[in-house]
Design a protein around this motif. Sequence first.
Motif, short mmCIF file in Angstrom:
data_model
loop_
_atom_site.label_atom_id
_atom_site.label_comp_id
_atom_site.label_asym_id
_atom_site.label_seq_id
_atom_site.Cartn_x
_atom_site.Cartn_y
_atom_site.Cartn_z
N ARG A 1 40.19 27.00 50.15
CA ARG A 1 40.43 26.62 48.77
C ARG A 1 41.01 27.79 47.97
O ARG A 1 41.93 27.64 47.19
CB ARG A 1 39.09 26.20 48.14
N GLU A 2 40.45 29.00 48.24
CA GLU A 2 40.89 30.16 47.45
C GLU A 2 40.52 31.45 48.18
O GLU A 2 39.48 31.53 48.83
CB GLU A 2 40.17 30.14 46.10
N LEU A 3 41.40 32.45 48.07
CA LEU A 3 41.07 33.79 48.54
C LEU A 3 40.81 34.66 47.32
O LEU A 3 41.65 34.72 46.41
CB LEU A 3 42.24 34.37 49.35
N ARG A 4 39.63 35.28 47.27
CA ARG A 4 39.32 36.21 46.16
C ARG A 4 39.10 37.58 46.77
O ARG A 4 38.31 37.71 47.73
CB ARG A 4 38.08 35.74 45.40
N GLN A 5 39.78 38.60 46.23
CA GLN A 5 39.74 39.89 46.91
C GLN A 5 39.99 41.01 45.91
O GLN A 5 40.83 40.90 45.01
CB GLN A 5 40.80 39.88 48.02
N LEU A 6 39.20 42.05 46.01
CA LEU A 6 39.47 43.27 45.26
C LEU A 6 39.16 44.41 46.22
O LEU A 6 38.01 44.58 46.65
CB LEU A 6 38.59 43.33 44.01
N GLY A 7 40.21 45.18 46.59
CA GLY A 7 40.02 46.19 47.64
C GLY A 7 39.55 45.52 48.91
O GLY A 7 40.09 44.49 49.32
N GLU B 1 27.48 42.08 37.17
CA GLU B 1 28.23 42.67 38.28
C GLU B 1 29.72 42.56 37.92
O GLU B 1 30.15 41.47 37.50
CB GLU B 1 28.01 41.86 39.56
N PRO B 2 30.51 43.60 38.14
CA PRO B 2 31.95 43.50 37.84
C PRO B 2 32.66 42.53 38.80
O PRO B 2 33.63 41.89 38.43
CB PRO B 2 32.48 44.92 38.01
N GLY C 1 29.46 34.80 45.48
CA GLY C 1 30.70 34.20 45.98
C GLY C 1 31.94 35.07 45.92
O GLY C 1 33.04 34.56 46.09
N VAL C 2 31.78 36.38 45.72
CA VAL C 2 32.92 37.31 45.57
C VAL C 2 33.81 36.82 44.42
O VAL C 2 34.89 36.24 44.64
CB VAL C 2 33.72 37.51 46.87
N ARG C 3 33.33 37.01 43.20
CA ARG C 3 34.05 36.53 42.02
C ARG C 3 34.30 37.71 41.08
O ARG C 3 33.38 38.16 40.39
CB ARG C 3 33.21 35.48 41.28
N PRO C 4 35.53 38.22 41.06
CA PRO C 4 35.83 39.32 40.13
C PRO C 4 35.82 38.82 38.69
O PRO C 4 36.33 37.75 38.40
CB PRO C 4 37.24 39.77 40.53
N ALA C 5 35.24 39.62 37.81
CA ALA C 5 35.33 39.33 36.38
C ALA C 5 36.75 39.64 35.92
O ALA C 5 37.46 40.43 36.55
CB ALA C 5 34.34 40.21 35.61
N SER C 6 37.16 39.03 34.82
CA SER C 6 38.46 39.40 34.26
C SER C 6 38.28 40.68 33.44
O SER C 6 37.19 40.97 32.93
CB SER C 6 39.00 38.28 33.36
#
Length: 387
Positions: free
Chosen positions: A323-329, A187-188, A194-199
């Motif tokens: 702890r962290e905000l992870r977001q893409l769009g 998944e990209p 956990g909503v984790r964007p790849a690099s």
Amino acid sequence: MTGAPIDDARETEQRCGFEVYPKRDLTIVRGRGALVWDDAGREYIDCTAGVGVASVGHAHPAVARAVAEQAATLITCPGIFYNDVRARLMRTLVEIAPATLTRVFLCNSGTEANEAALKFARHATGRQRFVCAMRGFHGRTFGALSATHKYRDAFEPLLPGFEFVPFDNLPRLAAALDDDTAAVVLEPVQGEGGVRPASRDYLHGARALCTERGALLIVDEVQTGFCRTGAMFACQHFGIEPDLLCLAKAMGGGVPIGAVLCAEPIAAGVGLHGSTFGGNPLAAAAALATIEALRSEDMAARARRAGERFRERFEAARPARVRELRQLGLMIGIELREKARPHLLALMERGVLALPAGPTVIRLLPPLVITDAQLDAVVEHLHAVLA
Ligand code: PLP
């Protein structure tokens, strides 16, 4: 009238259904845009969107119209015949996908898209093994579950030949590939995990490794696809071209449909795969109307803008529990230092519906049509609940 009246829904589902879902005490009966209403008429901002399905919003008028018109024209048409609507959908998918993806297999769900991709990859390469990511999620049927890192234990033994490596770790991926690897499955942005964007480097590296070693790259965009991350497909955002692209969820605006898009050398002859409902004209009409809405209302740009607005406002007063905000769009994960579920229930009390993604992550997948005012209200409620 047939069936139980609406106010029996809780009791009836508890008595007749399976407890496979962690239920919340809420009966949803109606939706419009980013809002849904319960059986008592209370309004909620829906940041679940049917788990990332209602990207164009609930009850989008063009989707509703297309479904109604197609239902009155032709609902089913098996794959042994040609069909005008299905053909239009295939052409449209090929148009909007990365240029190398020129063939489409239509199915009915995300797990089926992954099943098809796994079969096609083994068949095309003549190889057996799959390398998959830890924390990855690809569905609940046996093949897709075999590629999935969680939810496996009760069903062992699963299919042989699946190996797991840490996500976003290129050396470990490189070490896992061998001459019998049919495909790498990724998944990209990991959704359930956990909503984790790849690099970008990882995805480009994975693409290069697959090409070098003669393995295929299966990208699962069941959750990230159709503008969720601010591009039609997240692989376009990252600039990679998969060999197989798995799609579902938002594709039909809520009507069940899935697809796997394939690069040219991947072929499947008569009898190799099939689906009774796959590519039925009703779902195809819903998907065409949905894709048209995504494009004409420029929902990729909306997702980008709204995602940035969310980040700015949320981070301006980030609560200490975060702890962290992870977001893409508009794919948003808020990792907490504690369990997410009590906060999800507190948000619901305040009129905001949100999802978990693992025990400590609040996941927001709002319809891409969410207004600025609705999004700001979500941030306010999050700040209050997490204060
Ligand atoms: N793949 C991904 C990335 C998903 O997020 C999901 C569902 O959440 C699936 C596959 C499975 O999709 P479905 O529930 O439609 O079978």
